[in-house]
Design a protein around this motif. Structure first.
Motif, short mmCIF file in Angstrom:
data_model
loop_
_atom_site.label_atom_id
_atom_site.label_comp_id
_atom_site.label_asym_id
_atom_site.label_seq_id
_atom_site.Cartn_x
_atom_site.Cartn_y
_atom_site.Cartn_z
N ASP A 51 71.11 76.49 -39.27
CA ASP A 51 70.87 76.19 -37.86
C ASP A 51 71.23 77.37 -36.96
OD1 ASP A 51 69.94 73.62 -38.32
OD2 ASP A 51 71.93 72.73 -38.24
N TRP A 60 57.88 77.18 -34.77
CA TRP A 60 59.31 77.26 -34.47
C TRP A 60 59.97 75.89 -34.48
CZ3 TRP A 60 61.70 75.06 -30.18
CH2 TRP A 60 60.88 74.65 -29.12
N ARG A 61 59.20 74.87 -34.08
CA ARG A 61 59.76 73.51 -34.07
C ARG A 61 60.04 73.02 -35.49
NH1 ARG A 61 59.07 71.18 -28.96
NH2 ARG A 61 57.68 72.37 -27.58
N ILE A 62 59.13 73.26 -36.41
CA ILE A 62 59.33 72.84 -37.81
C ILE A 62 60.52 73.57 -38.42
CG2 ILE A 62 58.32 72.88 -40.12
CD1 ILE A 62 55.57 72.49 -38.76
N SER A 103 69.56 68.90 -34.45
CA SER A 103 68.54 69.70 -35.13
C SER A 103 67.16 69.14 -34.81
CB SER A 103 68.76 69.69 -36.65
OG SER A 103 69.90 70.41 -37.00
N LEU A 137 63.18 74.85 -36.97
CA LEU A 137 64.45 74.37 -36.44
C LEU A 137 64.77 72.95 -36.90
CD1 LEU A 137 64.48 75.72 -32.75
CD2 LEU A 137 65.35 76.79 -34.82
N MET A 138 63.77 72.09 -36.98
CA MET A 138 64.01 70.69 -37.35
C MET A 138 64.37 70.53 -38.82
SD MET A 138 60.95 68.86 -35.17
CE MET A 138 61.31 67.20 -35.70
N SER A 145 66.34 69.84 -31.16
CA SER A 145 65.94 71.23 -30.90
C SER A 145 64.45 71.43 -31.13
CB SER A 145 66.73 72.18 -31.80
OG SER A 145 68.11 72.13 -31.51
N GLY A 146 63.95 70.83 -32.21
CA GLY A 146 62.53 70.97 -32.51
C GLY A 146 61.64 70.16 -31.59
N TYR A 153 54.00 74.83 -33.12
CA TYR A 153 54.59 73.96 -34.14
C TYR A 153 55.51 74.73 -35.10
CZ TYR A 153 51.10 70.48 -32.71
OH TYR A 153 50.33 69.59 -31.99
#
Length: 546
Positions: A38, A215-217, A112, A219-220, A115-116, A213
């Motif tokens: 993270d 950066w979101r994936i 987490s 971080l998640m 954040s995404g 999508y």
């Protein structure tokens, strides 16, 4: 120390290495795997965030995060971590390690995911919600530091305690590596599915809408290992040392230990009531507090040593880790941003950081695990700071030499060695030592304070290096940044920071081969109170008085 407590703890120190020790390493270590994933995965996607949300029409270079936004995105999690280390460190001593151990993990899972899922109608709105969730993500991560270190130190026997605590921390290396691998996979998949031209060919088309999508994936994904570990954390019993020394319940300590370490401890008699902790000691110094003169006399220099060395280490370590992409760009190892599309740039940055993690970061952690109980904490920490100083100056002084194309492999090797000796050195030992040298009732708190000092150093590194590494030529700085002192001078400063780490390491005591009570002098604090405790080895079937 009251005999009833001492005998249980002696049995812990003498216990053979068993499967539960390794189970505890995995349970505690997965938290650190998630922590590292993270904290460091954000550096893989910050360039992408700049391209998506801060594109400027007509600019010759792709969009970048404005200085204040970049500083917030990179540093806000460290602010949360610092707060979490202090709060959960204190809470772990007040309520017990087990009671708050699951809370930190659930905070990490939820944040987490948050954040995404960051949302907003504008670029600043998305960044604001991202920073909100990353602050609280850091808060949960912060709690994992003192709790995991303290739990592992209190479960371990004295012969292999250093290796066990270091192994928990070494999972951080796998977390950094996993971040790079996940980012490589996601960016590669999207780059192939949504092929786009480079920025210099088509500035707008180089960043496809689907890039949002990516950066979101990345971080998640950090929520998955934390969620998988939650059930097992809830099944862990309280540590016997906390129960015996702080809660004053030797019978419960013996019962808890016998469940997990394959020995039967039976407290046949307790001379004093567990409900009156003060009665178990005739020594008035046995209950001194953190801000007392007695603590300052016994452990003041120790706390100064653990806080200053962790602070100095994290300035250098997090500067190097978070801004590897800027260093690689400066020496030309990563191509200029305008020659790539947005998603391919993520792939290139991830490839570089994964290679460094594989060559230097991960091996360094496990060298510490292998040698910490042989060479000792003090030697490894001193050696690490010495070599970090040497290699940092070796990078900085002939910096122009390393910028030539034919010398870039040499730069990579030197940089990998710097990261190797950070991890086969103070990055691991600054985590291990505070979990060993302080009294049980203050152990989690003091570890939290030491770790918080480290995160203060990380904040200095994250914010300071961001500005300092900018070129002194105003025409060569990133958009919105004032001129800095350049990468070379920044590396020279980090070398000086590492040298100070050598000096303050002299305040840190050696704890190899000693029991926790011997190191913290708790065995001198308490006397009186008799109990007969028996240990039945489950594999031999015979009862042995201990």
């Amino acid at each position: 120390m009251a005999r009833k407590g001492k005998e249980v703890l002696n049995a812990l120190d003498a216990a053979k290495t068993q499967m539960y020790h390794f189970t505890a390493i995995v349970i505690a270590g997965m938290g650190f795997f998630t922590d590292a994933y993270d904290l460091f995965s954000i550096s893989l996607v910050t360039k992408l965030l700049g391209r998506i949300y801060y594109h400027v029409d007509g600019s010759k270079k792709p969009g970048t995060l404005p200085p204040n936004v970049a500083a917030a995105v990179n540093g806000v999690a460290f602010c949360g971590t610092l707060a979490g280390q202090l709060f959960f460190g204190w809470l772990g001593d007040k309520l017990g390690r087990k009671k708050v151990y699951g809370i930190t993990l659930m905070v990490m899972v939820l944040c987490s995911l948050g954040s995404g899922l960051s949302f907003g109608h504008s670029a600043n709105g998305v960044m604001a919600t991202l920073c909100f969730f990353r602050f609280w993500l850091g808060f949960g991560i912060g709690g994992d530091y003192p709790l995991s270190a303290t739990i592992m130190s209190e479960y371990a026997n004295k012969k292999t305690r250093g290796a066990f605590i270091a192994a928990v921390f070494a999972m951080q290396g796998f977390g950094i590596l996993a971040g790079g691998i996940v980012s490589l996979i996601v960016s590669s998949a999207f780059d192939h599915a949504f092929n786009s031209p480079t920025y210099e060919v088509d500035p707008v088309g180089s960043t496809v809408p689907q890039a949002d999508y990516v950066w979101r994936i990345v971080l998640m994904f950090g929520a998955i290992p934390a969620l998988l570990t939650y059930y097992w954390r809830m099944k862990m019993p309280e540590t016997a040392r906390y129960t015996a020394l702080v809660a004053r319940n030797t019978k419960q300590a013996a019962s808890d230990m016998s469940k997990v370490l394959q020995v039967d401890l039976i407290a046949e008699e307790e001379a004093q009531s567990n409900s009156n902790p003060s009665s178990s000691s005739s020594n008035p110094n046995s209950s001194f507090g953190l801000f007392s003169r007695e603590f300052a006399r016994r452990h003041g220099l120790h706390l100064l040593g653990t806080t200053t060395t962790w602070f100095l280490l994290d300035i250098a370590y997090y500067s190097s880790n978070l801004f590897q992409k800027d260093i690689y760009t400066a020496i030309g190892w990563i191509p200029a941003a305008e020659t790539m599309n947005a998603i391919h740039e993520v792939f290139t940055v991830s490839k570089a950081q994964t290679l460094i993690a594989l060559c230097g970061t991960v091996p360094g952690y496990w060298f510490t695990v292998a040698f910490i109980d042989i060479l000792g904490r003090f030697f490894i920490q001193l050696m690490g700071f010495i070599f970090m100083t040497i290699f940092m100056f070796a990078l900085a002084i002939p910096y122009d030499h390393w910028r030539h194309r034919e010398n870039r492999i040499g730069f990579l090797i030197m940089y990998s060695l710097t990261m190797f000796f950070a991890n086969f050195g103070p990055n691991a030992t600054t985590f291990v030592v505070p979990a060993e040298i302080f009294p049980a009732r203050l152990r989690s708190t003091c570890h939290g304070i030491s770790a918080a000092a480290g995160k203060a150093g990380a904040i200095v590194g994250a914010f300071g290096f961001l500005y300092a590494a900018q070129s002194s030529d105003s025409e060569k700085t990133d958009a919105g940044y004032p001129p800095g002192i350049g990468v070379r001078n920044s590396l020279l400063m980090l070398g000086g920071v590492n040298f100070l780490g050598i000096v303050f390491t002299l305040l840190v005591p050696e704890s190899k081969g000693k029991s926790l009570e011997e190191i913290s002098r708790e065995d001198e604090e308490q006397s009186g109170g008799d109990a007969v405790v028996e240990m039945t080895a489950s594999n031999s079937g015979r009862t042995v008085p201990v």
